[in-house]
Design a protein around this motif. Structure first.
Motif, short mmCIF file in Angstrom:
data_model
loop_
_atom_site.label_atom_id
_atom_site.label_comp_id
_atom_site.label_asym_id
_atom_site.label_seq_id
_atom_site.Cartn_x
_atom_site.Cartn_y
_atom_site.Cartn_z
N PRO A 138 176.93 37.15 67.15
CA PRO A 138 177.28 38.84 67.58
C PRO A 138 176.61 39.81 66.68
N ALA A 139 175.51 39.53 65.97
CA ALA A 139 174.74 40.48 65.09
C ALA A 139 174.54 41.71 66.02
N ALA A 140 174.14 41.69 67.25
CA ALA A 140 173.68 42.87 67.98
C ALA A 140 174.76 43.74 68.19
N GLU A 141 175.71 43.10 68.65
CA GLU A 141 176.87 43.77 68.69
C GLU A 141 177.56 44.59 67.42
N TRP A 142 177.37 43.78 66.27
CA TRP A 142 177.74 44.52 65.15
C TRP A 142 176.93 46.04 64.78
N LEU A 143 175.68 45.75 65.16
CA LEU A 143 174.95 47.02 64.82
C LEU A 143 174.78 47.91 66.07
N GLY A 144 175.24 47.46 67.28
CA GLY A 144 175.16 48.52 68.49
C GLY A 144 173.73 48.71 68.96
N VAL A 145 173.08 47.37 68.96
CA VAL A 145 171.64 47.62 69.47
C VAL A 145 171.49 46.68 70.56
N ALA A 146 170.17 46.64 71.33
CA ALA A 146 170.24 46.04 72.65
C ALA A 146 169.74 44.64 72.16
N ALA A 147 170.22 43.49 73.03
CA ALA A 147 170.03 42.13 72.80
C ALA A 147 169.52 41.70 74.09
N ASP A 148 168.91 40.20 74.09
CA ASP A 148 168.47 39.59 75.22
C ASP A 148 169.71 38.91 75.97
N ARG A 149 169.28 38.19 77.01
CA ARG A 149 170.25 37.44 77.47
C ARG A 149 171.03 36.54 76.66
N ALA A 150 170.41 35.79 75.67
CA ALA A 150 170.85 34.98 75.04
C ALA A 150 171.53 35.62 73.50
N GLY A 151 171.67 36.83 73.51
CA GLY A 151 172.14 37.66 72.70
C GLY A 151 171.38 37.78 71.50
N ARG A 152 170.18 37.59 71.44
CA ARG A 152 169.30 37.80 70.21
C ARG A 152 168.90 39.07 70.29
N LEU A 153 168.63 39.91 69.24
CA LEU A 153 168.26 41.07 69.03
C LEU A 153 166.71 41.29 68.74
N GLN A 154 166.11 42.40 69.38
CA GLN A 154 164.87 42.44 69.32
C GLN A 154 164.56 43.12 67.62
N VAL A 155 163.22 42.72 67.12
CA VAL A 155 163.29 43.16 65.69
C VAL A 155 161.63 43.86 65.71
N ASN A 156 161.34 44.51 64.65
CA ASN A 156 160.02 45.20 64.69
C ASN A 156 159.18 43.94 64.05
N ALA A 157 158.05 44.32 63.71
CA ALA A 157 157.05 43.39 63.39
C ALA A 157 157.16 43.05 61.80
N ASP A 158 157.98 43.87 61.08
CA ASP A 158 158.41 43.50 59.58
C ASP A 158 159.86 42.93 59.69
N LEU A 159 160.40 42.22 60.84
CA LEU A 159 161.69 41.74 61.27
C LEU A 159 162.71 42.54 60.46
N THR A 160 162.48 44.07 60.66
CA THR A 160 163.57 44.97 60.42
C THR A 160 164.35 45.43 61.90
N VAL A 161 165.57 45.60 61.92
CA VAL A 161 165.94 45.94 63.17
C VAL A 161 165.77 47.53 63.38
N PRO A 162 165.28 47.79 64.53
CA PRO A 162 164.77 48.88 64.97
C PRO A 162 165.90 50.16 64.78
N ASP A 163 165.35 51.23 64.09
CA ASP A 163 166.07 52.26 63.65
C ASP A 163 167.01 52.05 62.36
N HIS A 164 166.81 50.87 61.89
CA HIS A 164 167.55 50.32 60.58
C HIS A 164 166.59 49.69 59.89
N PRO A 165 165.94 50.54 59.09
CA PRO A 165 164.82 49.85 57.92
C PRO A 165 165.47 49.37 56.97
N ASP A 166 166.65 49.30 56.71
CA ASP A 166 167.27 48.62 55.56
C ASP A 166 167.89 47.18 55.97
N ILE A 167 167.73 46.95 57.07
CA ILE A 167 168.39 45.59 57.88
C ILE A 167 167.34 44.80 58.30
#
Length: 445
Positions: A274-303
């Motif tokens: 449930p990592a996407a739920e913890w961060l309140g970010v969008a996820a795909d149907r399998a619950g996986r969150l999308q990440v930027n090219a540097d593997l950071t979470v969108p809008d959260h450069p420290d994660i």
């Protein structure tokens, strides 16, 4: 809520890694020498070599041969604090990780390597009857059910009940499903026949059910067809193009078929943590969150987020697969990216390199797909075995696994055939309902 003691007060850059799987542990290893303090949190005290988990479930290996205490692995790292705990959320505003006891773990950089669990496609009620295979507990549960089925069949008077006990259904024909089906078939036909007097274990029925049109769909069509033929030669019945519509105490329903079976194993799908739920970010149907090219979470450069937790494209446009080498590559990249950031540098984008796919089918049967280079049969099996032994941790475990495999493949004997819940498990009704004895006792309190 209080902060975890001795973690928040060092004054150094604080790195928190959640999850000690392949990705998380690789990141911690590669952070050696960084000017920071690192905290590794996991809900279990061991790192698990998941590619061989099915061999614990099928009585080929012991649990201690594919798992190692996290504290032991990091005993020489004075810059790393290991915590046993379950993460329940992330406060991105306060930059804290929330633990299950209410304590807060502050971070400056957070790495989420939380993995994935089973996905029953909206039918979580099937889980008690069709356990998946992700943890040591899952493996020992499946091992107990397989071995107990043979024991109960030995005592069964009703031929129909005996047939159901000797029917094993694996749902999902990816690598895990294929490996389970082939190993169970071999165990029934070569390991167990001389051990029983009232049943012929060679008559056990092993069914592999797949909603898609071929087994090992991520391999080439040639290797997929070879795996299919090899499974059938081992005695596995393969049912393709049939989605499962029900799993219950009596068996499984797929297509128009109801198959009485007392042992069902789920290998058909996974769902991210449930990592996407913890961060309140969008996820795909399998619950996986999308990440930027540097593997950071969108809008959260420290994660950062890695492994089965995320969905990211490979250079060819396909999704990076949820396999151990991919998670390790991501963990290695994140550790280097953190080092670069602390030096004031900007990391280059992550680029996944696919090293190939491997799957065992049975004794001296395996397939390897390296793209242009493909291999099948006995030579592929030897390469598969050498690769897995190489990636195990510690000389002792490598020798133990190698000797176990030599014993199995020379004498057809499996030394880990232990039913670990005592004599009561053979007659307990909980075995029929999918409930374990401890669960039943807990619910009766």
């Amino acid at each position: 809520m209080t902060s975890v003691p001795h973690v928040a007060d060092t004054g150094a850059h604080r790195i928190v890694v959640v999850g000690a799987g392949f990705g998380g542990l690789e990141a911690v290893y590669r952070l050696r020498g960084v000017d920071a303090v690192t905290t590794l949190v996991d809900q279990r005290n061991h790192h698990l070599f998941q590619p061989l988990l099915y061999q614990v479930a099928t009585a080929s290996l012991a649990t201690s041969e594919i798992a190692w205490p996290i504290r032991y692995l990091l005993r020489g790292r004075k810059d790393v604090t290991t915590l046993l705990g379950t993460v329940t959320g992330v406060d991105v505003a306060a930059k804290c990780v929330r633990l299950d006891d209410g304590q807060m773990l502050p971070y400056d950089t957070l790495v989420l390597a939380t993995g994935a669990g089973h996905a029953y496609f909206g039918h979580d009620e099937w889980e008690p009857f069709a356990p998946g295979l992700k943890t040591l507990e899952d493996a020992t549960t499946i091992r107990r059910r397989i071995l107990t089925a043979f024991e109960r069949a030995e005592r069964a008077d009703d031929p129909a009940e005996q047939a159901a006990l000797l029917t094993f259904v694996i749902i999902g024909a990816g690598p895990t499903g294929v490996e389970l089906a082939g190993t169970i078939a071999e165990m029934a036909r070569t390991t167990l026949p001389d051990d029983f007097r009232n049943i012929d274990t060679r008559k056990a029925r092993v069914m592999l059910v797949e909603a898609g049109q071929r087994v090992l769909a991520n391999f080439s069509e040639e290797l997929s067809a070879y795996a299919h033929r090899s499974l059938e030669k081992l005695g596995v019945e393969v049912a393709l193009g049939h989605a499962v519509s029900d799993c219950n105490v009596d068996g499984v329903v797929y297509g128009d078929t109801h198959l009485p079976a007392r042992t069902i194993i789920w290998a058909a799908g996974v769902r991210a943590s449930p990592a996407a739920e913890w961060l309140g970010v969008a996820a795909d149907r399998a619950g996986r969150l999308q990440v930027n090219a540097d593997l950071t979470v969108p809008d959260h450069p420290d994660i950062f987020a890695i492994g089965d937790t995320v969905s990211i494209a490979a250079p060819d446009g396909s999704l990076v697969p949820g396999i151990a080498p991919a998670a390790k590559q991501e963990g290695r990249y994140v550790a280097n990216a953190i080092k670069q950031r602390l030096r004031g540098e900007t990391p280059a984008p992550f680029r996944y390199r696919h090293d190939g796919s491997l799957a065992q089918i049975g004794k001296h049967l395996a397939v390897i797909d390296f793209g242009r280079f493909r291999l099948r049969g006995a030579l592929a099996w030897w390469i598969w075995g050498i690769a897995h032994i190489y990636f195990l941790i510690g000389l002792r475990n490598r020798l133990a696994v190698a000797l176990n495999w030599l014993w199995i493949h020379t004498l057809d004997q499996r030394g880990a055939r232990l039913i670990t819940q005592g004599r009561a498990v053979l007659d307990d009704p909980a075995v029929r309902t999918g409930e374990t004895v401890p669960q039943r006792l807990k619910s009766a309190r």
